[in-house]
Design a protein around this motif. Structure first.
Motif, PDB file in Angstrom:
ATOM      1  N   CYS A 165       0.829  -1.199   0.000  1.00 21.65           N
ATOM      2  CA  CYS A 165       0.000   0.000   0.000  1.00 21.65           C
ATOM      3  C   CYS A 165       0.871   1.259   0.000  1.00 21.65           C
ATOM      4  O   CYS A 165       0.609   2.202  -0.749  1.00 21.65           O
ATOM      5  CB  CYS A 165      -0.941  -0.020   1.200  1.00 21.65           C
ATOM      6  SG  CYS A 165      -2.226   1.239   1.138  1.00 21.65           S
ATOM      7  N   CYS A 217       0.662   3.866  -3.078  1.00 22.34           N
ATOM      8  CA  CYS A 217       0.213   5.235  -2.798  1.00 22.34           C
ATOM      9  C   CYS A 217       1.305   6.250  -3.122  1.00 22.34           C
ATOM     10  O   CYS A 217       1.025   7.337  -3.635  1.00 22.34           O
ATOM     11  CB  CYS A 217      -0.233   5.380  -1.349  1.00 22.34           C
ATOM     12  SG  CYS A 217      -1.790   4.551  -1.002  1.00 22.34           S
ATOM     13  N   GLU A 263      -6.935   2.552  -4.826  1.00 21.06           N
ATOM     14  CA  GLU A 263      -8.145   2.357  -4.015  1.00 21.06           C
ATOM     15  C   GLU A 263      -8.252   0.903  -3.565  1.00 21.06           C
ATOM     16  O   GLU A 263      -8.552   0.613  -2.406  1.00 21.06           O
ATOM     17  CB  GLU A 263      -9.396   2.753  -4.797  1.00 21.06           C
ATOM     18  CG  GLU A 263     -10.657   2.529  -4.001  1.00 21.06           C
ATOM     19  CD  GLU A 263     -11.941   2.789  -4.774  1.00 21.06           C
ATOM     20  OE1 GLU A 263     -13.019   2.535  -4.194  1.00 21.06           O
ATOM     21  OE2 GLU A 263     -11.886   3.232  -5.939  1.00 21.06           O
ATOM     22  N   GLU A 264      -7.983  -0.030  -4.468  1.00 21.60           N
ATOM     23  CA  GLU A 264      -8.098  -1.450  -4.146  1.00 21.60           C
ATOM     24  C   GLU A 264      -7.127  -1.860  -3.033  1.00 21.60           C
ATOM     25  O   GLU A 264      -7.512  -2.512  -2.060  1.00 21.60           O
ATOM     26  CB  GLU A 264      -7.847  -2.296  -5.393  1.00 21.60           C
ATOM     27  CG  GLU A 264      -7.975  -3.778  -5.139  1.00 21.60           C
ATOM     28  CD  GLU A 264      -7.752  -4.626  -6.378  1.00 21.60           C
ATOM     29  OE1 GLU A 264      -7.742  -5.858  -6.226  1.00 21.60           O
ATOM     30  OE2 GLU A 264      -7.589  -4.079  -7.480  1.00 21.60           O
ATOM     31  N   CYS A 322      -5.663   0.050  -0.830  1.00 18.58           N
ATOM     32  CA  CYS A 322      -6.020   0.750   0.412  1.00 18.58           C
ATOM     33  C   CYS A 322      -7.158   0.032   1.137  1.00 18.58           C
ATOM     34  O   CYS A 322      -7.123  -0.125   2.355  1.00 18.58           O
ATOM     35  CB  CYS A 322      -6.409   2.199   0.135  1.00 18.58           C
ATOM     36  SG  CYS A 322      -5.016   3.281  -0.222  1.00 18.58           S
ATOM     37  N   ARG A 323      -8.155  -0.423   0.386  1.00 14.33           N
ATOM     38  CA  ARG A 323      -9.268  -1.149   1.006  1.00 14.33           C
ATOM     39  C   ARG A 323      -8.801  -2.492   1.573  1.00 14.33           C
ATOM     40  O   ARG A 323      -9.201  -2.890   2.673  1.00 14.33           O
ATOM     41  CB  ARG A 323     -10.410  -1.335   0.019  1.00 14.33           C
ATOM     42  CG  ARG A 323     -11.097  -0.014  -0.340  1.00 14.33           C
ATOM     43  CD  ARG A 323     -12.409  -0.205  -1.068  1.00 14.33           C
ATOM     44  NE  ARG A 323     -12.896   1.029  -1.638  1.00 14.33           N
ATOM     45  CZ  ARG A 323     -13.447   2.032  -0.950  1.00 14.33           C
ATOM     46  NH1 ARG A 323     -13.550   1.945   0.366  1.00 14.33           N
ATOM     47  NH2 ARG A 323     -13.863   3.128  -1.574  1.00 14.33           N
ATOM     48  N   CYS A 359      -5.959   4.430   5.503  1.00 14.33           N
ATOM     49  CA  CYS A 359      -6.218   3.693   4.263  1.00 14.33           C
ATOM     50  C   CYS A 359      -7.657   3.911   3.786  1.00 14.33           C
ATOM     51  O   CYS A 359      -7.893   4.086   2.585  1.00 14.33           O
ATOM     52  CB  CYS A 359      -5.953   2.203   4.462  1.00 14.33           C
ATOM     53  SG  CYS A 359      -4.206   1.767   4.574  1.00 14.33           S
ATOM     54  N   ARG A 360      -8.608   3.891   4.700  1.00 15.72           N
ATOM     55  CA  ARG A 360     -10.014   4.126   4.330  1.00 15.72           C
ATOM     56  C   ARG A 360     -10.181   5.524   3.733  1.00 15.72           C
ATOM     57  O   ARG A 360     -10.849   5.702   2.716  1.00 15.72           O
ATOM     58  CB  ARG A 360     -10.930   3.968   5.542  1.00 15.72           C
ATOM     59  CG  ARG A 360     -11.080   2.566   6.007  1.00 15.72           C
ATOM     60  CD  ARG A 360     -12.336   1.922   5.442  1.00 15.72           C
ATOM     61  NE  ARG A 360     -12.390   0.538   5.915  1.00 15.72           N
ATOM     62  CZ  ARG A 360     -12.479  -0.495   5.110  1.00 15.72           C
ATOM     63  NH1 ARG A 360     -12.543  -0.346   3.812  1.00 15.72           N
ATOM     64  NH2 ARG A 360     -12.534  -1.716   5.592  1.00 15.72           N
ATOM     65  N   ALA A 404      -8.618   5.556   0.289  1.00 10.92           N
ATOM     66  CA  ALA A 404      -9.442   4.818  -0.678  1.00 10.92           C
ATOM     67  C   ALA A 404     -10.612   5.676  -1.141  1.00 10.92           C
ATOM     68  O   ALA A 404     -10.917   5.729  -2.343  1.00 10.92           O
ATOM     69  CB  ALA A 404      -9.953   3.518  -0.063  1.00 10.92           C
ATOM     70  N   CYS A 457      -9.341   8.439  -3.436  1.00 12.33           N
ATOM     71  CA  CYS A 457      -9.026   7.888  -4.767  1.00 12.33           C
ATOM     72  C   CYS A 457     -10.310   7.636  -5.548  1.00 12.33           C
ATOM     73  O   CYS A 457     -10.406   7.967  -6.732  1.00 12.33           O
ATOM     74  CB  CYS A 457      -8.229   6.587  -4.634  1.00 12.33           C
ATOM     75  SG  CYS A 457      -6.535   6.810  -4.075  1.00 12.33           S
ATOM     76  N   HIS A 458     -11.291   7.054  -4.868  1.00 15.88           N
ATOM     77  CA  HIS A 458     -12.567   6.745  -5.519  1.00 15.88           C
ATOM     78  C   HIS A 458     -13.230   8.015  -6.062  1.00 15.88           C
ATOM     79  O   HIS A 458     -13.776   8.016  -7.167  1.00 15.88           O
ATOM     80  CB  HIS A 458     -13.492   6.039  -4.531  1.00 15.88           C
ATOM     81  CG  HIS A 458     -14.791   5.626  -5.135  1.00 15.88           C
ATOM     82  ND1 HIS A 458     -14.904   4.518  -5.944  1.00 15.88           N
ATOM     83  CD2 HIS A 458     -16.017   6.182  -5.078  1.00 15.88           C
ATOM     84  CE1 HIS A 458     -16.160   4.413  -6.345  1.00 15.88           C
ATOM     85  NE2 HIS A 458     -16.856   5.411  -5.838  1.00 15.88           N
TER      86      HIS A 458
END
Length: 114
Positions: free
Chosen positions: A46, A50, A72-73, A75-76, A97-98, A101, A104-105
Motif C-alpha cells: 500500500c 500510494c 483504491e483497491e 487501500c481497502r 487507508c479508508r 481509498a 481515490c474513488h
C-alpha cells in the motif's frame, strides 16, 4: 490529463504512505510477528502504490487516474487487514487507508474512447 488541483488527494496519499510505513515497522516489533505477516505485506504494498500514485499525480501523468483504481483497491485491502488487529498502529493505518481509498474513488474518471 486534466489540470485539476490534486493537492488534497496527494496529501491523503502521502498520509497513507506514512501510516502504512509506521504500521509495518511497529508490526515487526510486536511479540508475535507471525500473525502480522499479511498486515506487514499489505502495508508495504500500500505504501509503495500510494507513493507512486502521488508521483504520477504530481507530474500529471496520463495514467494517473487509472492508477488510482489500483490504489483504491490496495487501500481497502490494507484497511480490512489492519482492522482485524487491536494494535493502535493498525487502527490508525486502517483509518488512513479508508480515507485514502475514498479520496481515490472520488477522483476516478472514466476512460473516454472515440
Amino acid at each position: 490529463m486534466d489540470n485539476h488541483d490534486h493537492t488534497a488527494l496527494i496529501e491523503k496519499l502521502l498520509a497513507c504512505v506514512e501510516a502504512c510505513e509506521n504500521c509495518a515497522t511497529a508490526c515487526l516489533l510486536e511479540d508475535g510477528v507471525k500473525p502480522m505477516v499479511r498486515c506487514i505485506s499489505l502495508d508495504r504494498d500500500c505504501a509503495d502504490i500510494c507513493s507512486q500514485a502521488a508521483k504520477l499525480l504530481e507530474r500529471r501523468s496520463e495514467i494517473a487516474h487509472q492508477y488510482l483504481l489500483l490504489c483504491e483497491e490496495i487501500c481497502r485491502m490494507c484497511a480490512e487487514e489492519c482492522e482485524m488487529h487491536p494494535h493502535d498502529h493498525c487502527q490508525k493505518c486502517a483509518e488512513a487507508c479508508r480515507q485514502c481509498a475514498e479520496a481515490c474513488h472520488a477522483h476516478h474518471q472514466p476512460i473516454i474512447q472515440d
